[in-house]
Design an enzyme around this catalytic site. Structure first.
Site, PDB file in Angstrom:
ATOM      1  CG  ASP A   1      -0.013   8.373  17.385  1.00 59.77           C
ATOM      2  OD1 ASP A   1      -1.107   8.900  17.836  1.00 59.77           O
ATOM      3  OD2 ASP A   1       0.107   8.398  16.287  1.00 59.77           O
TER       4      ASP A   1
ATOM      5  N   GLY B   1       0.834  -1.071   0.144  1.00 59.06           N
ATOM      6  CA  GLY B   1      -0.155  -0.100  -0.066  1.00 59.06           C
ATOM      7  C   GLY B   1       0.737   1.329  -0.031  1.00 59.06           C
TER       8      GLY B   1
ATOM      9  CE  LYS C   1       6.056   3.764   7.674  1.00 57.99           C
ATOM     10  NZ  LYS C   1       5.821   3.487   9.254  1.00 57.99           N
TER      11      LYS C   1
ATOM     12  CB  VAL D   1       4.168  -0.466   3.260  1.00 54.60           C
ATOM     13  CG1 VAL D   1       4.498  -1.783   4.204  1.00 54.60           C
ATOM     14  CG2 VAL D   1       4.144   0.471   4.333  1.00 54.60           C
TER      15      VAL D   1
ATOM     16  N   GLY E   1       0.392   9.425   1.379  1.00 56.51           N
ATOM     17  CA  GLY E   1       1.229  10.629   1.269  1.00 56.51           C
ATOM     18  C   GLY E   1       2.552  10.694   1.700  1.00 56.51           C
ATOM     19  CG  MET E   2       2.786  10.760   5.499  1.00 52.68           C
ATOM     20  SD  MET E   2       3.470  12.486   5.563  1.00 52.68           S
ATOM     21  CE  MET E   2       4.752  12.253   6.796  1.00 52.68           C
TER      22      MET E   2
END
Length: 905
Positions: A143, A26, A48, A33, A29-30
């Protein structure tokens, strides 16, 4: 959002001389992978890779590599391992991660409403063991959320929970004994996902330590056992922060009466705002949870080994229910936790994540999705601000895929805290059924209803006062007093009602009346003549539970004003309606008008003779798409749901309906095109049957990494012309445009694009409305015989509420004016007489003013609103100068629809 194709790594490419790419899992925007195989030992891993356009930011690259350093410093079977790191030839850094097979905790809870105590204790205990190792290494995750807890199985088929993504981790001591870790944070910066952030994170304190992780895990534990987030997050970050700072904690027993009282005690300690009164270590946290729920933790000897976490044969297990021995599994058919796609109310898309299949068994690594409420992208990064989904307390908000967003946000809690402070006392809801004047005690201010709809027959069964409640009749009398124009008497009655019940309903209504009374002078052009709280389902004598609602819509029917909204008080997000009598009291309980729906969003009402048209989208299931339906004069279903446009992938479409000479026209946005999001339209017959094919109105071309979007259409029809206002996003610009399209040309559709270089195309003539090009939000358009008006608001610091007058014959803006420097979310409507009226939010108040081709009239404040709410709905009434308005506001910590009637000179 997709990255350029040239940034993709072809299958078969060998990285660092040892990792062969086998497939792309997948991208977002960042980062992207990939699944890869170690060419020497055959081990399957996840790779990644940071997006190419982000490599110019040293801060982003540092945070990306921080994940490797953090995970490498911790050896735990309950933390996703990072094996290696490196750089591609073009300079992009990459991480080599453990390849996991299974599903995230969030995905698991979208299948079943909540976990049983045994599974919850198992998951939380394992997460605590991973945190213990991290905290011992002076690393705080910062997080934690259900997306960052991954559920897999060890080689013996036992549940194994793993913590993902230490990209926001904070180092408090050098890991290697060298120089102090360079800090990427600063005082006043906020990092994390709002729904799970601790008070100290919200305040942006630099001294955030490991106890912030335990706060987040306390929120997750509550969500596991109740199926709901602790805080209501649908109205974005500011109000979420305000709740974290000020709101009382919800009571778990209200949702799960079977939970022991000891769990409530544990929960209150886990989320104590005093950091020193919370659990101080992860071990203490897990041990006391086990005692509180009366469930033993899994023995430490049963921990899986670090090896062998990939499923045998590389295939996902067929069953990932993780049922401990002797535990009866709650199957999806018995209890499902619904995750609607909508309704999102203020523009923007869910952050485009690294999309994987989403099915159990999908191979992923380090997945991070959109957080509850709103995930905010790192400034300077590629991506968009997410939209909060207005259903956080009913079900988890819609979140993106595996895309990662780094959160950097200024502290909003101090601003929003004042707005929330008035709701700090949260009482168990008591009954407020619709109360008629026939059952209310006599009042000196009682008077006949003063407007349309007064002939609605009273229902004695619906209006009867429950035994033991003294305040509902007083509220009914107060509503009659408002209808009679006696605001002072209404205020006295509402204060009496509040004294008798101390309930948030009379308190909130009295605050609205106070604002209208303060502005009720001879100079104010408008006056409040009706006030409503349309929903009553949560106001039962015993066990009432407040569930947040979405933005309401209001329209005048033959028997009074009808209000619609969505909520999930029956389990799934559906649209409901109620008709208001002449004193703006609900004449019946809420009616479910989308019983077939899975995830209903943005219901809108349009008056059509002796009936109304309901327009909405369904975001999930086989009927996902844009729908219309007839409602009768009482707001009840009067015809089948008509599919206007199917959306196989689901999502938000923001449909807008307008009456035409021969039926109706409906426009909507669709992002089914991988390259762009565009506008479409379709004709409907007078019976609401689709007439003709779906017509594409725009075709915009990508010019960068961000997907261009044409969205939030607002449509009107005059004579033989369709008028359309919409927002066009091509980052970093976000402008308001107007389209004029003769209906004779509407059926032609856009011709095929010319070969070669593409260019933006539109079926009608386009005009830029906000020529100042200030980033702007969704517009509202209304057209009459004298012309068209478009209203919108711009983003700070150059924002405010603006209006434009458009010559309908030429299709060009004649003038544009910012009529309120601090106003926001304006809406507009035009009466059959041609009179136009504005309504907007400003300074915690709801304001209204007339508008004509000469400009905007003097404003009147007539109600209160707290927080950054969606644009209100406005519709003309039966008498000249009469208008109905519906809006969303906070009531004792949850979002509640309200409605008003105003009379303007």
């Amino acid at each position: 959002m997709a990255l350029p194709n040239k940034a993709k790594i072809p299958v078969g490419t060998v990285l660092a001389g040892k990792y062969r790419i086998t497939r792309e899992i997948g991208r977002g925007g960042m980062a992207a992978v990939y699944e890869a195989e170690h060419i020497d030992i055959g081990k399957r891993v996840a790779i990644k890779v940071l997006a190419q356009e982000l490599t110019t930011s040293a801060v982003v690259v540092e945070r990306f590599l921080r994940e490797a350093r953090a995970a490498a410093s911790i050896r735990s079977p309950f933390i996703c391992d990072v094996y290696d790191s490196g750089k591609l030839e073009d300079g992009r850094p990459f991480l080599v991660l453990e390849l996991l097979e299974g599903e995230s905790l969030y995905e698991r809870m979208t299948v079943i409403r909540y976990l049983d105590p045994e599974t919850t204790v198992t998951v939380v205990s394992q997460v605590c063991r991973g945190l213990t190792k991290a905290h011992a290494a002076s690393i705080v995750h910062r997080d934690l959320k259900p997306e960052n807890i991954f559920l897999t199985k060890d080689e013996e088929g036992r549940l194994c929970a793993k913590i993902l993504d230490f990209g926001l981790a904070k180092f408090y001591a050098p890991v290697d004994g060298g120089d102090a870790q360079a800090r990427l944070t600063r005082e006043g910066a906020v990092f994390g996902t709002p729904a799970y952030m601790s008070p100290e994170q919200v305040r942006g304190q630099g001294a955030v330590d490991h106890r912030a992780d335990l706060w987040a895990l306390g929120c997750i534990t509550y969500e596991c056992l109740t199926g709901r987030t602790v805080w209501q997050t649908e109205q974005g970050v500011a109000m979420t922060f305000a709740q974290i700072a000020n709101a009382p904690l919800p009571q778990p027993a209200a949702l799960r009466p079977d939970l022991p009282a000891s769990f409530t005690t544990w929960f209150e300690k886990a989320l104590d705002r005093s950091i020193d009164r919370r659990f101080q270590t992860a071990k203490e946290f897990a041990d006391e949870l086990s005692v509180a729920l009366g469930v033993a933790q899994p023995p430490r000897g049963a921990e899986p080994s670090q090896a062998g976490l990939v499923m045998p044969g590389g295939e996902a297990p067929a069953d990932l229910s993780f049922d401990p021995p002797g535990v009866v599994r709650v199957t999806p058919n018995e209890s499902r936790r619904t995750v609607p796609s909508g309704p999102a109310e203020r523009g923007g898309d869910p952050f485009a994540g690294l999309d994987s299949s989403g099915a159990p068994g999908a191979a992923i690594a380090g997945r991070v999705s959109q957080g509850a409420g709103q995930q905010i992208t790192f400034s300077g990064g590629s991506g968009e601000t997410s939209v909060p989904d207005p259903l956080a307390h009913a079900s988890p908000p819609k979140r993106g895929g595996a895309g990662r967003a780094l959160v950097v946000f200024g502290v909003l809690a101090l601003v929003a805290g004042g707005a929330y402070a008035g709701y700090r006392q949260f009482l168990k809801p008591t009954a407020l059924p619709p109360v008629s004047s026939t059952t209310a005690a006599p009042s000196a201010t009682s008077a006949p209803s003063a407007s349309a709809g007064a002939n609605v027959p009273a229902r004695a069964d619906a209006h009867a006062e429950p035994p033991g409640l003294a305040w509902p009749p007083l509220v009914a009398q107060a509503q009659e007093a408002v209808a009679a124009g006696d605001l002072k008497a209404a205020l006295r009655l509402l204060k009496d009602a509040q004294d008798k019940g101390n309930h948030p309903v009379p308190r909130t209504l009295s605050e609205n009346v106070q604002i209208a009374l303060k502005d009720a002078s001879g100079k104010a052009p408008c006056a409040l003549t009706g006030l409503a709280r349309p929903r009553t389902h949560d106001l039962v004598r015993e066990g009432g539970r407040a569930v947040g609602a979405s933005r309401p819509s209001i329209a005048l029917g033959p028997r009074g004003a009808v209000v619609t909204w969505t909520d999930s008080h029956e389990g799934t997000e559906h649209a409901y309606t109620t008709t208001l009598d002449g004193a703006m009291r609900p004449s019946s309980p809420a009616l479910d008008v989308t019983p077939e729906g899975r995830a209903i969003g943005r219901p809108e009402l349009t008056s059509a003779g002796d009936r109304l048209v309901l327009t909405y989208w369904d975001g999930k299931g086989p009927e996902a798409g844009v729908h219309v339906r007839w409602l009768d004069a009482n707001g009840r279903i009067d015809g089948p749901a008509v599919m206007v446009a199917p959306f196989p992938r689901g999502g938000n479409s923001w449909p807008s309906l307008a009456r035409a000479a021969e039926g109706f026209l409906i426009a909507w946005s669709d992002d089914g095109d991988n390259a762009s999001e565009d506008l479409f339209m379709r004709r409907l017959s007078p019976n609401l049957d689709p007439a003709g094919d779906i017509i594409r109105l725009t075709d915009v071309t990508p010019t960068g990494p961000s997907k261009p979007r044409v969205r939030f259409p607002s449509v009107a029809v005059t004579s033989d012309v369709m008028h359309l206002a919409f927002r066009f996003d091509r980052e970093p610009t976000r402008v308001i445009q107007y389209m004029r399209l003769p209906l004779a040309n509407a059926s032609k559709g856009l011709p095929p694009a010319s070969p070669g270089k593409r260019a933006d195309r539109a079926l009608g003539d386009l005009s830029l409305v906000n020529s100042d090009r200030v980033r702007s939000d969704s517009p509202s358009l209304a057209c009459g015989a004298s012309g068209c008006f478009v209203v919108w608001h711009g983003e700070a610091p150059l924002g405010g509420a603006s209006a434009a007058y458009i010559d309908p014959a030429k299709g060009q803006p004649i003038w544009r004016k910012r009529f309120s420097k601090s106003g926001a979310r304006p809406s507009i409507a035009i009466a059959p007489s041609g009179q136009a009226q504005l309504v907007w939010l400003e300074g915690g108040r709801l304001l209204t003013a007339s508008i004509n081709r000469d400009g905007v009239g003097a404003p009147t404040k007539f109600a209160r609103v707290s927080g950054d709410q969606p644009a209100p709905s406005i519709s003309p009434g039966a008498k000249p100068g009469e208008w109905y308005v519906a809006w969303l506001d906070y009531e004792a910590g949850h979002l509640e629809p309200y409605a008003a009637r105003i009379q303007c000179r």
